[in-house]
Design an enzyme around this catalytic site. Sequence first.
Site, PDB file in Angstrom:
ATOM      1  N   ASN A   1     -23.001  24.841  18.426  1.00 25.82           N
ATOM      2  CA  ASN A   1     -21.696  25.712  17.755  1.00 25.82           C
ATOM      3  C   ASN A   1     -22.245  26.762  16.826  1.00 25.82           C
ATOM      4  O   ASN A   1     -21.680  27.719  16.851  1.00 25.82           O
ATOM      5  CB  ASN A   1     -20.871  24.685  17.007  1.00 25.82           C
ATOM      6  CG  ASN A   1     -19.885  23.872  17.748  1.00 25.82           C
ATOM      7  OD1 ASN A   1     -18.809  24.500  18.213  1.00 25.82           O
ATOM      8  ND2 ASN A   1     -20.081  22.816  18.124  1.00 25.82           N
TER       9      ASN A   1
ATOM     10  N   ARG B   1     -28.513   8.572  -3.115  1.00 22.55           N
ATOM     11  CA  ARG B   1     -27.293   9.352  -2.638  1.00 22.55           C
ATOM     12  C   ARG B   1     -26.654  10.274  -3.735  1.00 22.55           C
ATOM     13  O   ARG B   1     -26.804  11.609  -3.186  1.00 22.55           O
ATOM     14  CB  ARG B   1     -26.263   8.585  -2.162  1.00 22.55           C
ATOM     15  CG  ARG B   1     -25.438   9.022  -1.013  1.00 22.55           C
ATOM     16  CD  ARG B   1     -26.013   9.345   0.119  1.00 22.55           C
ATOM     17  NE  ARG B   1     -25.369  10.176   1.114  1.00 22.55           N
ATOM     18  CZ  ARG B   1     -25.837  10.440   2.193  1.00 22.55           C
ATOM     19  NH1 ARG B   1     -26.974   9.812   2.682  1.00 22.55           N
ATOM     20  NH2 ARG B   1     -25.259  11.358   3.200  1.00 22.55           N
TER      21      ARG B   1
ATOM     22  N   HIS C   1     -14.117  19.373  15.066  1.00 23.51           N
ATOM     23  CA  HIS C   1     -14.160  18.057  15.406  1.00 23.51           C
ATOM     24  C   HIS C   1     -13.764  17.924  17.013  1.00 23.51           C
ATOM     25  O   HIS C   1     -12.983  18.663  17.325  1.00 23.51           O
ATOM     26  CB  HIS C   1     -13.086  17.314  14.550  1.00 23.51           C
ATOM     27  CG  HIS C   1     -13.087  15.957  15.137  1.00 23.51           C
ATOM     28  ND1 HIS C   1     -14.212  15.031  14.441  1.00 23.51           N
ATOM     29  CD2 HIS C   1     -12.401  15.009  15.911  1.00 23.51           C
ATOM     30  CE1 HIS C   1     -13.869  13.732  15.180  1.00 23.51           C
ATOM     31  NE2 HIS C   1     -12.985  13.753  15.883  1.00 23.51           N
TER      32      HIS C   1
ATOM     33  N   ASP D   1     -10.826  18.272   3.436  1.00 18.65           N
ATOM     34  CA  ASP D   1     -10.186  17.482   2.175  1.00 18.65           C
ATOM     35  C   ASP D   1     -11.128  16.275   2.225  1.00 18.65           C
ATOM     36  O   ASP D   1     -12.168  15.859   2.639  1.00 18.65           O
ATOM     37  CB  ASP D   1      -8.751  17.379   2.173  1.00 18.65           C
ATOM     38  CG  ASP D   1      -8.396  16.438   3.156  1.00 18.65           C
ATOM     39  OD1 ASP D   1      -9.178  15.524   3.728  1.00 18.65           O
ATOM     40  OD2 ASP D   1      -7.077  16.365   3.319  1.00 18.65           O
TER      41      ASP D   1
HETATM   42  C1  GAR Z   1     -20.331  18.801  18.476  1.00 18.99           C
HETATM   43  O1  GAR Z   1     -19.495  18.423  19.376  1.00 18.99           O
HETATM   44  C2  GAR Z   1     -19.089  18.779  17.083  1.00 18.99           C
HETATM   45  O2  GAR Z   1     -17.728  18.965  17.376  1.00 18.99           O
HETATM   46  C3  GAR Z   1     -19.595  17.565  16.914  1.00 18.99           C
HETATM   47  O3  GAR Z   1     -20.824  17.290  16.711  1.00 18.99           O
HETATM   48  C4  GAR Z   1     -21.455  18.222  17.782  1.00 18.99           C
HETATM   49  C5  GAR Z   1     -22.493  19.157  17.582  1.00 18.99           C
HETATM   50  O4  GAR Z   1     -23.250  19.771  18.569  1.00 18.99           O
HETATM   51  N1  GAR Z   1     -19.067  17.220  15.388  1.00 18.99           N
HETATM   52  C6  GAR Z   1     -18.376  16.120  14.953  1.00 18.99           C
HETATM   53  O5  GAR Z   1     -18.451  14.893  15.539  1.00 18.99           O
HETATM   54  C7  GAR Z   1     -18.210  16.182  13.381  1.00 18.99           C
HETATM   55  N2  GAR Z   1     -17.287  14.728  13.233  1.00 18.99           N
HETATM   56  P1  GAR Z   1     -24.021  21.157  17.995  1.00 18.99           P
HETATM   57  O6  GAR Z   1     -25.164  20.672  17.043  1.00 18.99           O
HETATM   58  O7  GAR Z   1     -24.544  21.309  19.377  1.00 18.99           O
HETATM   59  O8  GAR Z   1     -22.789  22.198  17.495  1.00 18.99           O
END
Ligand code: GAR
Length: 197
Positions: free
Chosen positions: A14, A66, A110, A147
């Site tokens: 992404n 944390r 997401h 949020d």
């Molecule tokens: C992606 O599919 C993103 O939508 C998901 O993790 C992957 C990361 O891929 N995110 C979540 O699940 C957030 N809850 P990437 O590192 O190749 O972009």
Amino acid sequence: MLRICVCVSGGGTNLQAIMDAIDNGSITNTQIVRVISNNKGAHALERAKSKGIDAIAVSPKDYDSRELFNSAFLSAVDAVSPDLVVLAGFLVVLPPEMIRKYEGRIINIHPSLIPSFCGKGYYGLKVHEAALARGVKVTGATVHYVDEGTDTGPIICQKAVEVLEGDTPEILQRRVMEQAEWVILPQAIDEIARRHQ
Ligand code: GAR
């Protein structure tokens, strides 16, 4: 110019889609000022560095609590004064103080059509495993503002993707990325950048 800080945890496809869209002009008026990973080994960091973008890891493993990690993470974001924080495959729960401080200025991608297959425990491949287990025929991706809940913020855009006979979680994940995530995340950033002075 919209200054964005992109938070990542893994492969960074992404992030790549965002960098490509800036290069080819489909995201306008935007500069990536920093990429932050919670995971030192994230390939996303290499993708950023190869484009000359400031890329750092802030790992919970380096902090005794944390709270200390949260405060180091927030400092790493604050240091570059971003207009927008983009969670692009960031698999860590954000510190609540950061969500309050950057209210309305954090977006997340997401890999499902929220409110399906979202919330606590639904991330990465697990989302697609759950979609296949339920037998849905359509899934997709959602970009939303962040949020204090998990995947509960206002929705910016969504795109549907067909589930096909014989899909594995990996095949479905790839299709959702190609047909939805890499399209709507750059689109959402461009829309925000166009409104930004
Ligand atoms: C992606 O599919 C993103 O939508 C998901 O993790 C992957 C990361 O891929 N995110 C979540 O699940 C957030 N809850 P990437 O590192 O190749 O972009």
